[in-house]
Design a protein around this motif. Structure first.
Motif, PDB file in Angstrom:
ATOM      1  N   THR A 297      -6.053 -13.979 -18.607  1.00  0.00           N
ATOM      2  CA  THR A 297      -4.739 -14.062 -18.852  1.00  0.00           C
ATOM      3  C   THR A 297      -3.784 -14.712 -17.756  1.00  0.00           C
ATOM      4  O   THR A 297      -4.442 -15.227 -16.690  1.00  0.00           O
ATOM      5  CB  THR A 297      -3.922 -12.631 -19.061  1.00  0.00           C
ATOM      6  OG1 THR A 297      -3.989 -12.141 -17.846  1.00  0.00           O
ATOM      7  CG2 THR A 297      -4.840 -11.648 -19.883  1.00  0.00           C
ATOM      8  N   PHE A 298      -2.515 -14.928 -17.865  1.00  0.00           N
ATOM      9  CA  PHE A 298      -1.504 -15.556 -16.864  1.00  0.00           C
ATOM     10  C   PHE A 298      -1.682 -14.625 -15.621  1.00  0.00           C
ATOM     11  O   PHE A 298      -1.681 -15.390 -14.417  1.00  0.00           O
ATOM     12  CB  PHE A 298      -0.142 -15.319 -17.383  1.00  0.00           C
ATOM     13  CG  PHE A 298       0.942 -15.852 -16.197  1.00  0.00           C
ATOM     14  CD1 PHE A 298       0.826 -17.259 -15.953  1.00  0.00           C
ATOM     15  CD2 PHE A 298       1.652 -15.277 -15.564  1.00  0.00           C
ATOM     16  CE1 PHE A 298       1.805 -18.034 -15.199  1.00  0.00           C
ATOM     17  CE2 PHE A 298       2.468 -15.528 -14.737  1.00  0.00           C
ATOM     18  CZ  PHE A 298       2.591 -17.048 -14.499  1.00  0.00           C
ATOM     19  N   SER A 299      -1.929 -13.417 -15.614  1.00  0.00           N
ATOM     20  CA  SER A 299      -2.078 -12.582 -14.467  1.00  0.00           C
ATOM     21  C   SER A 299      -3.209 -13.285 -13.413  1.00  0.00           C
ATOM     22  O   SER A 299      -3.072 -13.521 -12.295  1.00  0.00           O
ATOM     23  CB  SER A 299      -2.344 -11.200 -14.908  1.00  0.00           C
ATOM     24  OG  SER A 299      -2.501 -10.290 -13.705  1.00  0.00           O
ATOM     25  N   GLY A 300      -4.620 -13.495 -14.353  1.00  0.00           N
ATOM     26  CA  GLY A 300      -5.259 -13.848 -13.259  1.00  0.00           C
ATOM     27  C   GLY A 300      -5.312 -15.236 -12.929  1.00  0.00           C
ATOM     28  O   GLY A 300      -5.694 -15.507 -11.636  1.00  0.00           O
ATOM     29  N   ILE A 301      -4.645 -16.258 -13.664  1.00  0.00           N
ATOM     30  CA  ILE A 301      -4.499 -17.656 -12.974  1.00  0.00           C
ATOM     31  C   ILE A 301      -3.548 -17.528 -11.913  1.00  0.00           C
ATOM     32  O   ILE A 301      -3.846 -18.006 -10.908  1.00  0.00           O
ATOM     33  CB  ILE A 301      -3.974 -18.322 -14.248  1.00  0.00           C
ATOM     34  CG1 ILE A 301      -5.166 -18.749 -15.331  1.00  0.00           C
ATOM     35  CG2 ILE A 301      -3.628 -19.842 -13.761  1.00  0.00           C
ATOM     36  CD1 ILE A 301      -4.793 -19.341 -16.475  1.00  0.00           C
ATOM     37  N   SER A 302      -2.400 -16.588 -12.071  1.00  0.00           N
ATOM     38  CA  SER A 302      -1.311 -16.629 -11.066  1.00  0.00           C
ATOM     39  C   SER A 302      -1.909 -15.840  -9.876  1.00  0.00           C
ATOM     40  O   SER A 302      -1.753 -16.541  -8.836  1.00  0.00           O
ATOM     41  CB  SER A 302      -0.225 -15.651 -11.660  1.00  0.00           C
ATOM     42  OG  SER A 302       0.972 -15.627 -10.651  1.00  0.00           O
ATOM     43  N   TYR A 303      -2.572 -14.946 -10.034  1.00  0.00           N
ATOM     44  CA  TYR A 303      -3.463 -14.130  -8.832  1.00  0.00           C
ATOM     45  C   TYR A 303      -4.277 -15.443  -8.006  1.00  0.00           C
ATOM     46  O   TYR A 303      -4.308 -15.357  -6.903  1.00  0.00           O
ATOM     47  CB  TYR A 303      -4.216 -13.061  -9.126  1.00  0.00           C
ATOM     48  CG  TYR A 303      -4.770 -12.408  -7.980  1.00  0.00           C
ATOM     49  CD1 TYR A 303      -3.656 -11.341  -7.225  1.00  0.00           C
ATOM     50  CD2 TYR A 303      -5.909 -12.527  -7.547  1.00  0.00           C
ATOM     51  CE1 TYR A 303      -4.223 -10.633  -6.155  1.00  0.00           C
ATOM     52  CE2 TYR A 303      -6.122 -11.657  -6.364  1.00  0.00           C
ATOM     53  CZ  TYR A 303      -5.354 -10.808  -5.723  1.00  0.00           C
ATOM     54  OH  TYR A 303      -5.931 -10.251  -4.647  1.00  0.00           O
ATOM     55  N   VAL A 304      -5.090 -15.963  -8.637  1.00  0.00           N
ATOM     56  CA  VAL A 304      -6.079 -17.087  -7.920  1.00  0.00           C
ATOM     57  C   VAL A 304      -5.133 -18.091  -7.282  1.00  0.00           C
ATOM     58  O   VAL A 304      -5.589 -18.366  -6.168  1.00  0.00           O
ATOM     59  CB  VAL A 304      -6.942 -17.429  -8.699  1.00  0.00           C
ATOM     60  CG1 VAL A 304      -6.646 -18.477  -9.851  1.00  0.00           C
ATOM     61  CG2 VAL A 304      -8.407 -18.143  -8.295  1.00  0.00           C
ATOM     62  N   LEU A 305      -4.101 -18.816  -7.813  1.00  0.00           N
ATOM     63  CA  LEU A 305      -3.388 -19.680  -7.348  1.00  0.00           C
ATOM     64  C   LEU A 305      -2.488 -19.069  -5.951  1.00  0.00           C
ATOM     65  O   LEU A 305      -2.215 -19.914  -5.223  1.00  0.00           O
ATOM     66  CB  LEU A 305      -2.607 -20.402  -8.233  1.00  0.00           C
ATOM     67  CG  LEU A 305      -3.209 -21.320  -9.280  1.00  0.00           C
ATOM     68  CD1 LEU A 305      -2.406 -21.804 -10.568  1.00  0.00           C
ATOM     69  CD2 LEU A 305      -4.013 -22.262  -8.634  1.00  0.00           C
ATOM     70  N   SER A 306      -1.984 -17.774  -6.482  1.00  0.00           N
ATOM     71  CA  SER A 306      -1.284 -17.491  -5.190  1.00  0.00           C
ATOM     72  C   SER A 306      -2.168 -17.213  -3.950  1.00  0.00           C
ATOM     73  O   SER A 306      -1.632 -17.195  -2.803  1.00  0.00           O
ATOM     74  CB  SER A 306      -0.708 -16.135  -5.556  1.00  0.00           C
ATOM     75  OG  SER A 306      -1.675 -14.872  -5.694  1.00  0.00           O
ATOM     76  N   LYS A 307      -3.628 -17.073  -4.079  1.00  0.00           N
ATOM     77  CA  LYS A 307      -4.197 -16.748  -2.886  1.00  0.00           C
ATOM     78  C   LYS A 307      -4.768 -18.231  -2.571  1.00  0.00           C
ATOM     79  O   LYS A 307      -5.251 -18.067  -1.333  1.00  0.00           O
ATOM     80  CB  LYS A 307      -5.377 -15.729  -3.205  1.00  0.00           C
ATOM     81  CG  LYS A 307      -5.168 -14.124  -3.615  1.00  0.00           C
ATOM     82  CD  LYS A 307      -4.347 -13.591  -2.309  1.00  0.00           C
ATOM     83  CE  LYS A 307      -4.039 -12.222  -2.452  1.00  0.00           C
ATOM     84  NZ  LYS A 307      -3.602 -11.536  -1.378  1.00  0.00           N
ATOM     85  N   CYS A 308      -5.011 -19.071  -3.392  1.00  0.00           N
ATOM     86  CA  CYS A 308      -5.560 -20.363  -3.059  1.00  0.00           C
ATOM     87  C   CYS A 308      -4.614 -21.491  -3.061  1.00  0.00           C
ATOM     88  O   CYS A 308      -4.605 -22.307  -3.854  1.00  0.00           O
ATOM     89  CB  CYS A 308      -6.558 -20.564  -4.091  1.00  0.00           C
ATOM     90  SG  CYS A 308      -7.939 -19.375  -4.261  1.00  0.00           S
ATOM     91  N   GLN A 309      -3.640 -21.468  -1.952  1.00  0.00           N
ATOM     92  CA  GLN A 309      -2.775 -22.220  -2.205  1.00  0.00           C
ATOM     93  C   GLN A 309      -2.850 -23.784  -1.572  1.00  0.00           C
ATOM     94  O   GLN A 309      -2.012 -24.443  -1.273  1.00  0.00           O
ATOM     95  CB  GLN A 309      -1.294 -21.809  -1.508  1.00  0.00           C
ATOM     96  CG  GLN A 309      -0.892 -20.537  -2.011  1.00  0.00           C
ATOM     97  CD  GLN A 309       0.767 -20.032  -1.688  1.00  0.00           C
ATOM     98  OE1 GLN A 309       1.386 -20.804  -1.257  1.00  0.00           O
ATOM     99  NE2 GLN A 309       0.720 -18.633  -1.629  1.00  0.00           N
ATOM    100  N   SER A 310      -4.301 -23.994  -1.418  1.00  0.00           N
ATOM    101  CA  SER A 310      -4.611 -25.238  -0.825  1.00  0.00           C
ATOM    102  C   SER A 310      -5.109 -26.090  -2.073  1.00  0.00           C
ATOM    103  O   SER A 310      -5.630 -27.455  -1.953  1.00  0.00           O
ATOM    104  CB  SER A 310      -5.845 -25.177  -0.029  1.00  0.00           C
ATOM    105  OG  SER A 310      -7.030 -24.270  -0.703  1.00  0.00           O
ATOM    106  N   VAL A 311      -5.078 -25.546  -3.492  1.00  0.00           N
ATOM    107  CA  VAL A 311      -5.411 -26.322  -4.359  1.00  0.00           C
ATOM    108  C   VAL A 311      -4.628 -27.653  -4.585  1.00  0.00           C
ATOM    109  O   VAL A 311      -3.525 -27.660  -4.604  1.00  0.00           O
ATOM    110  CB  VAL A 311      -5.094 -25.471  -5.738  1.00  0.00           C
ATOM    111  CG1 VAL A 311      -5.434 -26.440  -6.930  1.00  0.00           C
ATOM    112  CG2 VAL A 311      -6.247 -24.294  -5.810  1.00  0.00           C
ATOM    113  N   GLN A 312      -5.399 -28.742  -4.653  1.00  0.00           N
ATOM    114  CA  GLN A 312      -4.726 -30.077  -4.683  1.00  0.00           C
ATOM    115  C   GLN A 312      -4.901 -30.790  -6.253  1.00  0.00           C
ATOM    116  O   GLN A 312      -4.106 -31.168  -6.615  1.00  0.00           O
ATOM    117  CB  GLN A 312      -5.388 -31.024  -3.866  1.00  0.00           C
ATOM    118  CG  GLN A 312      -5.282 -30.607  -2.569  1.00  0.00           C
ATOM    119  CD  GLN A 312      -6.094 -31.700  -1.744  1.00  0.00           C
ATOM    120  OE1 GLN A 312      -6.723 -32.625  -1.934  1.00  0.00           O
ATOM    121  NE2 GLN A 312      -6.271 -31.279  -0.312  1.00  0.00           N
ATOM    122  N   CYS A 313      -5.967 -30.365  -6.959  1.00  0.00           N
ATOM    123  CA  CYS A 313      -6.463 -30.745  -8.373  1.00  0.00           C
ATOM    124  C   CYS A 313      -6.527 -29.306  -9.209  1.00  0.00           C
ATOM    125  O   CYS A 313      -7.379 -28.490  -9.046  1.00  0.00           O
ATOM    126  CB  CYS A 313      -7.778 -31.542  -8.313  1.00  0.00           C
ATOM    127  SG  CYS A 313      -7.739 -32.821  -7.329  1.00  0.00           S
TER     128      CYS A 313
END
Length: 555
Positions: A297-313
């Motif tokens: 869900t959006f919750s899972g995607i939001s959580y991983v991106l909130s913790k991994c803010q170095s994502v470039q691609c």
């Protein structure tokens, strides 16, 4: 000072500063000294069928070649591998993909002379066997990267992978995707024997289980990149049953120490799985691909991106629950983002484009194909527009609602745009394209295939445009004539299936676009085969092809 009085090392530095590629072509014509210098500055060569008779001369001409791509050839490799092995070159990469099989004798001869080969790409081979893997490992013991993905007929087994892994101690990266006979044992052998292994891909290897993946990760927690998919098993009838995520697999992701790239395309995942990614080694994550994933869900995607803010691609293709509001919430975590792919996210409107360009200051590439672009969202007022000079590439293909007005808004905030792809956007006209070119003077690549393009009236030069795809458009000779006069720097022109173009328009293009290297005339009904034959005879340096490809412009 005369040209010859200036040291060649200084000229090399100057030419490197000017940039490699087609810019060297004009320099090489100045004098023999410049030709000799530019020949030494070419390090990568793609070979096409028409140039195979010239291969020995090309290999002599470019003594510093490090990369050789034979993947576009239809002929056998064996004779070519002999020529390459005798050339004296010190290659670091060779691409032998898309062939019916691999020549064992050719590989042996190549291996005896190319001791420093580091990268071997053998993707989409017609028939691949364990014996090929043994020969590869024996002939190229210092390989660091190997791609044996997606053979048409794979007979590769765990035995072949065992032999391969036991001999390639320096292997850093391997792609074994599509080899359907291999099991958990292959994954175990690679992780146990290849002590330097950093990247592994094994898509569509459905005999590899979640338990096997978890065990492999425990052996190699220092992996930097892992790519695989968890199968959506088909039940009786048209439906799919979702395979639950093994708890051991979820726990194993918490053990990663330096994971920088994760690709789970077309997988069944869960929010709990994404939480584990975020809580483990995902803090260093730079590339995340969740294309066509389900059960999260959006919750899972939001959580991983909130913790991994170095994502470039970030690749979220076909994640169809995403809305403009979702992208707005995610964008606050995407300050490092350089590339995003939202194609197939059918609820996204114009607002998403404006949100991304405003909130992601490093964003360079946007892909929003097959979305709801053309429909105004909540953030379409002019006060929400922020110019983003970092955006260089925009792919908006197959957005049937996209209009001139929306497109002009998009490009107005991307003044440094170099590539625009709007294939299949029938609502975009020639007038809209002219406005795009006025606002984006840096455009080098323009894909207008299957658009509403018909008229092209322009009163200024488009000097930097090099690649133009007009296939399936409604242009006639008059528009083509205007293009040839205003876009004289074209290197590649595709007018496939342009049914109103005649030989007269083609002649104007060839006469006015002196740098043209490749011309696609397939299915131009008013251009005869005799004319094409005459064109090929009179312009031997011009490739007339049925399907456009990346132009090896320098050669």
């Amino acid at each position: 000072m005369h040209v010859k009085d200036f040291p060649e090392e200084c000229w090399e530095s100057v030419f490197r500063f000017l940039g490699l590629g087609h810019h060297l072509e004009s320099l090489s014509m100045v004098c023999k000294q410049f030709l000799s210098i530019t020949n030494r500055l070419l390090f990568s060569l793609t070979v096409y069928d028409p140039t195979t008779p010239l291969l020995p001369r090309l290999l002599l001409r470019f003594p510093r070649l490090k990369s050789l791509d034979l993947s576009l050839l239809n002929c056998h490799h064996e004779g070519l591998l002999h020529q390459i092995s005798q050339s004296g070159l010190d290659l670091h990469l060779i691409n032998l993909s898309n062939q019916r099989t691999l020549s064992v004798d050719g590989l042996r001869e190549l291996g005896s002379n190319m001791k420093n080969l580091k990268v071997l790409i053998c993707s989409n081979i017609g028939s691949l066997r364990d014996s090929h893997l043994v020969i590869i490992a024996y002939c190229f013991p210092f390989l660091e990267e190997l791609d044996i993905s997606f053979p048409l007929n794979s007979q590769v087994s765990d035995f072949g992978v065992l032999r391969l892994s036991s001999m390639l101690e320096n292997l850093l990266k391997i792609n074994i995707s599509g080899n359907h006979l291999i099991t958990d044992k292959s994954l175990f052998y690679l992780c146990q024997n290849c002590l330097s292994l950093e990247e592994i891909s094994f898509f569509i290897c459905f005999k590899i289980t979640q338990t096997g993946i978890a065990s492999a990760i425990s052996l190699r927690p220092g992996l930097k990149s892992i790519s695989f998919n968890i199968e959506k098993k088909r039940i009786h009838g048209p439906g799919l049953t979702l395979t639950p995520i093994d708890l051991n697999l979820i726990d194993s992701f918490k053990s990663f120490k330096r994971l920088t790239a994760l690709d789970l395309s077309n997988s069944v995942i869960s929010d709990e799985f994404l939480f584990a990614v975020a809580e483990g080694g995902g803090l260093l994550l730079e590339k995340l691909t969740l294309q066509d994933c389900c059960n999260c869900t959006f919750s899972g995607i939001s959580y991983v991106l909130s913790k991994c803010q170095s994502v470039q691609c970030l690749d979220l293709r076909k994640v169809d629950f995403l809305t403009d509001q979702c992208i707005s919430k995610l964008s606050v975590f995407l300050l490092s983002l350089t590339t995003i792919n939202l194609s197939g996210c059918c609820q996204l409107t114009n607002s998403t484009f404006f949100i991304l360009t405003r909130n992601c200051p490093l964003l360079c590439e946007i892909k929003m194909e097959r979305t709801y672009l053309g429909v105004e969202g909540e953030e379409d007022s002019m006060r929400d527009f922020v110019v983003n000079p970092e955006v260089k590439k925009v792919y908006l293909g197959d957005n049937v609602l996209l209009s001139d007005a929306s497109l002009i808004k998009f490009v107005s905030i991307c003044p440094s745009l170099q590539l625009l792809d709007i294939i299949g956007c029938e609502g975009v006209s020639g007038e809209g394209i002219v406005e795009v070119l006025k606002r984006c003077s840096e455009i080098r690549h323009l894909n207008l295939a299957n658009t509403g393009m018909k008229v092209f009236e322009i009163d200024f030069e488009v000097s930097k445009l090099e690649v133009l795809n007009l296939s399936g458009s409604k242009i006639e000779d008059e528009a083509l004539s205007m293009i040839s006069r205003r876009c004289s720097g074209l290197l590649l022109l595709n007018i496939q299936s342009c049914w109103h173009v005649t030989a007269k328009g083609v002649v104007e293009v060839v006469e006015n676009c002196r740098r043209l290297k490749e011309l696609n005339l397939k299915n131009c009904r008013l251009v005869s085969d005799d004319f094409v034959a005459w064109l090929e005879f009179s312009k031997p340096s011009l490739r007339t092809v049925a399907t456009p490809s990346d132009v090896d412009v320098y050669c």
